[in-house]
Design a protein around this motif. Sequence first.
Motif, short mmCIF file in Angstrom:
data_model
loop_
_atom_site.label_atom_id
_atom_site.label_comp_id
_atom_site.label_asym_id
_atom_site.label_seq_id
_atom_site.Cartn_x
_atom_site.Cartn_y
_atom_site.Cartn_z
N MET A 311 29.39 20.36 42.10
CA MET A 311 30.33 19.30 42.48
C MET A 311 31.77 19.81 42.54
O MET A 311 32.71 19.02 42.56
N SER A 312 31.94 21.11 42.56
CA SER A 312 33.28 21.69 42.44
C SER A 312 34.24 21.19 43.52
O SER A 312 35.43 21.00 43.25
N ASP A 313 33.75 20.94 44.72
CA ASP A 313 34.63 20.53 45.81
C ASP A 313 35.26 19.17 45.55
O ASP A 313 36.42 18.94 45.94
N ILE A 314 34.52 18.26 44.91
CA ILE A 314 35.08 16.93 44.69
C ILE A 314 35.78 16.81 43.33
O ILE A 314 36.69 16.02 43.16
N VAL A 315 35.34 17.63 42.36
CA VAL A 315 35.95 17.58 41.03
C VAL A 315 37.27 18.36 41.00
O VAL A 315 38.26 17.94 40.40
N GLY A 316 37.29 19.50 41.67
CA GLY A 316 38.41 20.42 41.60
C GLY A 316 39.78 19.85 41.89
O GLY A 316 40.74 20.10 41.14
N PRO A 317 39.95 19.06 42.96
CA PRO A 317 41.30 18.59 43.31
C PRO A 317 41.98 17.74 42.25
O PRO A 317 43.21 17.72 42.19
N GLU A 318 41.23 17.05 41.40
CA GLU A 318 41.84 16.17 40.40
C GLU A 318 41.82 16.76 38.99
O GLU A 318 42.31 16.15 38.04
N LEU A 319 41.27 17.96 38.85
CA LEU A 319 41.05 18.54 37.53
C LEU A 319 42.18 19.47 37.10
O LEU A 319 42.71 20.23 37.92
N GLN A 320 42.53 19.42 35.82
CA GLN A 320 43.34 20.47 35.23
C GLN A 320 42.42 21.55 34.65
O GLN A 320 42.52 22.71 35.00
#
Length: 423
Positions: A311-320
Motif C-alpha cells: 500500500m506504499s503508494d497510498i500511504v506514503g504521501p501522508e506519512l512521516q
Amino acid sequence: MADLGSNWAGNYTYRAAGMHYPETIEQLQELVRNGIKIKALGSRHSFNDIADSPGDLISLERLPYEVVLDRERRTVTVSAGVKYGQICRQLAEEGFALHNMASLPHISVAGACATATHGSGVHNGNLATAVSAMELVTADGEKVLLSRDQHGEQFAGAVVGLGGLGVITKVTLDVVPAFDMRQNVYQNLPLAQLEKHFDEIVSSAYSVSLFTDWQNRRVNQIWVKQRIGDSTNTAVDLEALGATAATTHLHPLPYLSAEACTPQMGIVGQWYERLPHFRMGFTPSSGEELQTEYLVPRQHAMQAILILYSMSDIVGPELQVTEVRTIAADDLWMSPCYRQDCIGIHFTWKKNWPAVRQLLPLIEERLAPFEARPHWGKLFMMPAPQVQSLFARLPDFQQLLRSYDPQGKFRNEYLNTYIFGAN
C-alpha cells in the motif's frame, strides 16, 4: 464553556465545561462526590476524545508529588500524574529500574497504563503490566485500593481501565535492579531479509524498533537496544543481511536533528537514557503530527507488514514514519495484547486529518483478517462493533465499570461508543 485548550498535538480541543485543579486528595474526593460528569486529564498525549468529559475535567498536576520506593517488595508508588521521566532518575539513584518505557518519557504514569501504552521487547509486557496496585477515587468520592495480590481477576480488568472506574490517584509499579544499555542504529535493511529473519531480528536485543516509510522495499532504520550483560538475546549481524551501521546519531526522521534523541552509536548508558527514543529534557517534536497504531498478533507480523508495503503508494504521501515494535502477551482484560504476543504498527502522519481519515479505513480493512486492535489513545476509524468484537473480556469489563460507576459519572462519548455501544 471554558477554553481548556487542546491535546499535545493540537488536533483535539477539549469540550468539557470546566477544569479543576485539586491540591489535596480531600479536595479531589469532594469534586468527584459532587460532580455529575467527571474525567481525569493527564499529560494530553491521547489523540482522540478518550479523556474528555461532557461535564468537568480534573487535572492531578497540583496534587502532592510522591515517589515511595519499597526495596523489600521491589515496588515504587507514585502520584498518578507523575511523568515517567520524572521518576526514572530517582529510581536509578536507588539502584532500580522500570522493565520498560514508551518512546516518550513525557507521558503520565496513570494515563499510559490506563490505555495500555507500551515500549518494546519480545519479553516485555506493556507499561500496565508493571502495575501491582493502584489507588482511585470512585464515583461516591471514596478512596479504594486495588492490588494484584488481593483482587486477582478484578484487578486484571481494572488496570487498563480507560478512565472508566474513577480518578486514579496513586500507582504502584514493580521495579527491577538497575541495568545499563547500549543503542545502535542500522539503516536500509532489504525487506526480503526482514521477511526471512523477522523473529531473529526482533529477538536480537532487549528492545528493537523498525522504522519505515514503506517505500523501496526496505526498512529505513533499525534501533537495537541491548541490555549489558544480557545473555538471553542472540545478536544478529544486520550488516551481513545488507543493512548499514549508522555512523552518526539519527532521528527516526533523518532530516531532523538527533539532539532530542537518546544516545546511540553503542555508547553505554543507564536504562532510562536508552529505553525511550527521546530524552526527557527535550520536546521531541512540535506536535505537528497525528498518530495511529494497530496491534497485530505476532504470528501474523510479516503478513501484515507485507500488505502495508503493498500500500506504499497510498500511504506514503501522508506519512512521516511508521515504527514496528514487539510487545509480550499479558492478562489485562482490555489490553490489545491480552493473551497474545503482538507487534505494534505505529503510524506518525502528517497533520492532515481529512486525508488521514480517508486512509485509515483502507488500512483497517487490509489488517482486519489479522484481528488488528487499535491503540485506545490513538486515531482510528474502526466501527464500534468491530472494536468490541476484538476484546473477549469486554462483557466482564462492562460489568466491572457498572459496579464501580453505576450512574456513569466517568462515562463520556468515547466509552459510550466503544465500550457500551451507545450512539
